[in-house]
Motif scaffolding. Structure first.
Motif: not given
Length: 232
Positions: A68-73, A77-87, A162-163
């Motif tokens: 979902i995030l890959y398509q939405k944004f 970049n990888e760091g941003f997508l990883t942080q969003m998924r973590s949230k 995120v944390s």
């Protein structure tokens, strides 16, 4: 035809009808969903509980949210997508989503195990059950249309930290300040453990937190310290 439909729905159990209000459909494998919504502290199920489904649901949720995030944004970049998924898959967010869809009314557990994380864990197990019962398409639809779209604003989520722990450790490193977390005590039995953690900055206690896990207690201590240090 109407009479046949009425007869069909009247034969459904109370559990299935409650599930329908959450899922929007009746399950093929009713017992799979019972297991997903049964905590290990609930003794009446003969040892059948949701931990294995929680493990599966965690993996499925991470994968679908990543899609979902890959398509939405598309420019993220990888760091941003990883942080969003973590949230999104954080315990805090999953607990909130579980309560939003009223999953707490379906989860079975012993009162000694009552804590809010229990509902977020059950939500992961439910995702695992949907995947096994209905497949990828249906579980992706549930995550997007039932969980995310009605209850989370992804654009607002980009602004959330995120944390608190990660943020304050980064601040300490940048400012050459020794920052450590110290467990002060742990109380309670296995199902209801409570930890108290202190955040020490250059040996001086700056924040203190409590939680049902060391990680949660550390986050609370870091949040309190962050507000004192005015870290943005």
């Amino acid at each position: 035809m109407f009479t046949q439909l009425l007869h069909y729905f009247s034969k459904k159990s109370s559990f299935e009808k409650k599930l329908y209000t959450v899922l929007g459909y009746y399950p093929k494998n009713r017992e799979l969903y019972r297991q997903a919504l049964t905590h290990k502290s609930y003794k009446k199920r003969g040892g059948l509980h949701n931990e294995r489904l929680e493990f599966l649901g965690d993996a499925v949720l991470g994968f679908v949210v990543g899609e979902i995030l890959y398509q939405k944004f598309p420019k993220g970049n990888e760091g941003f997508l990883t942080q969003m998924r973590s949230k999104i898959v954080s315990r805090k967010t999953l607990n909130k989503l579980a309560l939003e869809i009223k999953l707490n009314k379906l989860v079975r557990y012993h009162k000694s195990a009552a804590h809010q994380s229990l509902y977020g864990n059950a939500l992961e197990a439910l995702v695992g059950a949907i995947y096994l019962d209905k497949g990828h398409h249906k579980v992706a639809e549930f995550i997007q249309k039932t969980l995310l779209l009605p209850h989370l604003d992804l654009n607002d989520l980009t602004k959330e930290v995120v944390s608190y722990k990660s943020k304050i450790l980064e601040w300490g490193q940048q400012n050459k300040k020794k920052t450590i977390f110290k467990v002060l005590e742990s109380t309670g039995k296995d199902h209801k453990k409570l930890y108290k953690v202190a955040l020490l900055l250059e040996g001086e206690k700056l924040g203190e937190g409590t939680g049902s896990s060391i990680k949660r207690a550390e986050e609370q201590a870091a949040q309190k310290a962050q507000s004192q240090l005015l870290i943005k």
